[in-house]
Design an enzyme around this catalytic site. Structure first.
Site, short mmCIF file in Angstrom:
data_model
loop_
_atom_site.label_atom_id
_atom_site.label_comp_id
_atom_site.label_asym_id
_atom_site.label_seq_id
_atom_site.Cartn_x
_atom_site.Cartn_y
_atom_site.Cartn_z
N ARG A 30 7.65 -29.31 59.87
CA ARG A 30 9.01 -28.77 59.70
C ARG A 30 9.30 -27.73 60.77
O ARG A 30 8.42 -27.21 61.43
CB ARG A 30 9.17 -28.14 58.33
CG ARG A 30 8.26 -26.94 58.07
CD ARG A 30 8.94 -25.62 58.32
NE ARG A 30 8.03 -24.49 58.23
CZ ARG A 30 7.41 -23.95 59.27
NH1 ARG A 30 7.59 -24.45 60.47
NH2 ARG A 30 6.61 -22.90 59.12
N GLU A 36 14.53 -16.00 58.97
CA GLU A 36 13.16 -15.61 59.31
C GLU A 36 12.82 -14.26 58.70
O GLU A 36 13.62 -13.32 58.77
CB GLU A 36 13.02 -15.55 60.84
CG GLU A 36 11.74 -16.13 61.36
CD GLU A 36 11.60 -17.63 61.06
OE1 GLU A 36 10.81 -17.97 60.16
OE2 GLU A 36 12.26 -18.44 61.73
N HIS A 37 11.66 -14.18 58.08
CA HIS A 37 11.20 -12.97 57.39
C HIS A 37 12.14 -12.63 56.23
O HIS A 37 12.29 -11.48 55.87
CB HIS A 37 11.05 -11.79 58.36
CG HIS A 37 9.90 -11.97 59.31
ND1 HIS A 37 8.60 -11.71 58.95
CD2 HIS A 37 9.84 -12.43 60.58
CE1 HIS A 37 7.80 -11.98 59.98
NE2 HIS A 37 8.52 -12.42 60.97
N ASP A 39 11.91 -14.74 53.37
CA ASP A 39 11.30 -15.35 52.17
C ASP A 39 10.67 -14.31 51.25
O ASP A 39 10.89 -14.34 50.04
CB ASP A 39 10.29 -16.46 52.54
CG ASP A 39 9.18 -15.99 53.47
OD1 ASP A 39 9.32 -14.91 54.09
OD2 ASP A 39 8.16 -16.71 53.57
N GLY A 124 -1.60 -25.91 64.30
CA GLY A 124 -1.56 -24.47 64.56
C GLY A 124 -0.41 -24.08 65.48
O GLY A 124 -0.42 -23.00 66.06
N GLY A 126 2.83 -23.76 64.55
CA GLY A 126 3.98 -23.20 63.84
C GLY A 126 4.93 -24.25 63.28
O GLY A 126 6.03 -23.94 62.84
N SER A 129 1.60 -28.01 60.29
CA SER A 129 0.63 -29.08 60.09
C SER A 129 -0.12 -28.87 58.78
O SER A 129 -0.49 -29.83 58.10
CB SER A 129 -0.37 -29.13 61.26
OG SER A 129 -1.19 -27.98 61.29
N ASP A 174 7.29 -24.08 53.54
CA ASP A 174 6.67 -25.21 54.24
C ASP A 174 6.41 -26.38 53.30
O ASP A 174 6.67 -27.54 53.62
CB ASP A 174 5.35 -24.78 54.90
CG ASP A 174 5.56 -23.63 55.86
OD1 ASP A 174 6.72 -23.24 56.08
OD2 ASP A 174 4.55 -23.14 56.40
N TYR A 224 2.59 -8.05 60.21
CA TYR A 224 3.28 -8.60 59.02
C TYR A 224 3.16 -7.64 57.85
O TYR A 224 4.14 -7.38 57.14
CB TYR A 224 2.67 -9.94 58.60
CG TYR A 224 2.97 -11.07 59.54
CD1 TYR A 224 3.99 -10.97 60.48
CD2 TYR A 224 2.24 -12.25 59.49
CE1 TYR A 224 4.25 -12.01 61.35
CE2 TYR A 224 2.49 -13.29 60.36
CZ TYR A 224 3.50 -13.16 61.29
OH TYR A 224 3.76 -14.19 62.14
#
Ligand code: ADP
Ligand code: MG
Length: 388
Positions: A30, A36-37, A39, A124, A126, A129, A174, A224
């Protein structure tokens, strides 16, 4: 790999042990178009499934054993599903093992399978996967056991797997989009109540271009944690005047401005990103529905600036890619996508613009950064499904 070679490889790998028909599962990666940020602040995200996927070929076994081969790692692992699935073996196998464990705990599966997994989702990079692996595994195990599961529960089970086996504290986006994406639609997902709205993204003249900066900067985890902390701090301060605000989702810019006195300027900027990004995400879905791609693009550029300046999670390479895209005719908008500090940008453009955009990135990005990017065009694709 085409399906004929895949079947051949399956037959070579698994001699005996399983019987019956081959199950073919597809689960896509996806890209997040915007949001973004948001969630972990109870906000909205707007991802779509891409036309790159994990494919699992599987056949039911008559015992409690799973034999799983990953073509990407050229390794086969074996594990039981009739008792607790051990958290051991190679790191990549923890994703499918976690899925098997939660389905076992839910008493949905008792029998195992032979399975061959192959994928064209960059690993890996983004584009998730990991979630495509989890969701594909869940579909395959359920099919091998003739079991059904509600897709929201399935996505949450896959999230549980990622939290508890590889130990990645991911959100729900995701797994939701890989399991529930629809061809020709993006998904507006409310991370607070987990409700979804399918938003048409099926204009034949429209493309989504993904370009991987091929950089991954260090110290990401610490950054983060710091951002999450700053968001919590902002909520605490806003709450003093607005007791009903329990997350940044509940706040608007007026409430933030009213709470500015005594607020650390960095905390203010972080909160401003989240509050405005949630608004942009809702507006983006509406603009997409109205087929107003110019408006969509503006919101994407706005998102990038906000991530760069207020949230401080971009980097020189991502900024360079967005700047390259900005001047290509037919590009509506572009932004970094994913957590930041590297990874991909996503651009919305006309089908005609894809070639120029790709060529521009190929010529300009190395000049600006000394690195090469990987670029491809995609469209909103089908979520996980079994191919009959
Ligand atoms: P992303 O989801 O952005 O691609 P992650 O770090 O979340 O990146 O997940 C990547 C990990 O998922 C890999 O390191 C590997 O352990 C596992 N993985 C994903 N796809 C495969 C695959 N096709 N075969 C084996 N392992 C895979
Ligand atoms: Mg992942």
């Amino acid at each position: 790999m085409d399906i004929v070679s895949l079947r051949k490889k399956f037959a070579e790998l698994f001699v005996g042990g399983s019987s019956g028909e081959l199950i073919e599962v597809h689960a896509p990666g996806r890209v997040n178009l915007i949001g973004e940020h948001t969630d972990y602040n109870d906000g909205f995200v707007c991802p779509m499934a891409i036309d790159r996927r994990m494919v699992i070929l599987a056949r039911r076994r008559n015992d409690g054993l799973v034999r799983l081969h990953s073509a990407s790692s050229s390794q086969t692992v074996e594990f039981p599903v009739d008792r607790a699935v051990p958290k051991d073996g190679p790191a990549w196998a923890l994703y499918p093992k976690g899925v098997a464990e939660i389905l076992r705990q839910k008493k949905l599966i008792t029998t195992g399978m032979d399975a061959l997994a192959t994928s064209d989702v960059p690993i890996g990079g983004g584009l998730s996967s990991s979630a495509s692996f989890e969701v594909a595994t869940a579909f395959a195990l359920l099919a091998a056991n003739n079991a059904q599961m509600d897709l929201v529960d399935l996505a949450l089970a896959c999230q549980w797997a990622e939290h508890n086996y590889p130990g990645m504290p991911c959100g729900i986006m995701d797994q939701f989009i890989s399991a529930m994406g629809r061809k020709g639609y993006a998904m507006l997902l409310d991370c607070r109540d987990r409700s979804t709205r399918q938003v048409p993204l099926n204009d034949p003249n429209l493309r989504v271009v993904i370009s991987n900066s091929n950089v991954k900067h260090e110290l990401v985890m610490g950054e983060y944690t710091a951002r999450r902390h700053q968001c919590e701090t902002a909520v605490k301060l806003i709450k003093k005047k607005f007791p009903n605000v329990s997350s940044l989702r509940d706040a608007d810019m007026d409430a933030l401005e009213d709470s500015r006195l005594g607020m650390d300027p960095t905390v203010f900027r972080r909160a401003r990103h989240v509050i405005t990004e949630i608004e942009r995400t809702i507006d983006f879905a509406a603009a997409l529905e109205a087929r107003d791609y110019a408006a969509c693009g503006k919101l994407m550029y706005g998102s990038h600036l906000s991530l760069r300046d207020d949230y401080a999670v971009s980097c020189g390479e991502l900024d360079a890619l967005v700047e390259i895209a900005r001047v290509v005719p037919g590009v509506y908008g572009a932004r970094m996508t994913g957590g930041g500090f590297g990874g991909c940008i996503v651009a919305l453009c006309t089908a005609d613009a894809v070639a120029t955009l790709t060529a521009k990135i190929e010529s300009e990005y190395p000049k600006k950064t000394g690195k090469n990017a990987t670029t491809f065009a995609t469209v909103a694709s089908e979520g996980a499904h079994i191919v009959k």
